[in-house]
Design a protein around this motif. Structure first.
Motif, mmCIF file in Angstrom:
data_model
loop_
_atom_site.group_PDB
_atom_site.id
_atom_site.type_symbol
_atom_site.label_atom_id
_atom_site.label_comp_id
_atom_site.label_asym_id
_atom_site.label_seq_id
_atom_site.Cartn_x
_atom_site.Cartn_y
_atom_site.Cartn_z
ATOM 1 N N ASP A 221 -11.506 -9.902 10.217
ATOM 2 C CA ASP A 221 -10.205 -9.793 9.553
ATOM 3 C C ASP A 221 -9.098 -10.019 10.582
ATOM 4 N N VAL A 222 -8.009 -10.632 10.144
ATOM 5 C CA VAL A 222 -6.846 -10.824 11.013
ATOM 6 C C VAL A 222 -5.731 -9.929 10.484
ATOM 7 N N VAL A 223 -5.233 -9.036 11.353
ATOM 8 C CA VAL A 223 -4.141 -8.145 10.969
ATOM 9 C C VAL A 223 -2.891 -8.527 11.749
ATOM 10 N N ALA A 224 -1.744 -8.384 11.101
ATOM 11 C CA ALA A 224 -0.473 -8.686 11.755
ATOM 12 C C ALA A 224 0.543 -7.617 11.389
ATOM 13 N N LEU A 225 1.253 -7.135 12.390
ATOM 14 C CA LEU A 225 2.331 -6.167 12.211
ATOM 15 C C LEU A 225 3.610 -6.812 12.722
#
Length: 91
Positions: free
Chosen positions: A65-69
């Motif tokens: 999974d790719v998470v971005a904040l």
């Protein structure tokens, strides 16, 4: 702090709860991460799917999974102006 983007592909040794992973990646406290999530600053992309906004801190993650904040303290601390009735269309 200014505008900062924290982005990471989840690996086997990363935390598998979204708020924990983002706190580890960004160095921000969980309280700040959760507040940013509620305000729509967090996106998750699973393989084969488009990125989607995530607001739930307890979202489970999978390897890959790719998470971005997208974190900007100035924007997150803004308060909208008080609402003002422009015209009453009632009786």
């Amino acid at each position: 702090m200014g505008a900062t983007v924290f982005r990471k592909t989840i690996e086997n040794d990363d935390p598998l709860i979204l708020s924990d992973a983002l706190a580890a990646i960004s160095g921000l406290s969980k309280v700040r991460v959760k507040r940013a999530m509620v305000m729509g600053a967090v996106w998750l992309q699973r393989s084969g799917s488009p990125a989607r906004r995530v607001r739930r801190a307890s979202t489970s993650l999978k390897t890959g999974d790719v998470v971005a904040l997208y974190y900007d303290d100035e924007i997150l601390n803004r308060r909208p102006p008080a609402a003002e009735c422009m015209r009453d269309l009632g009786s």
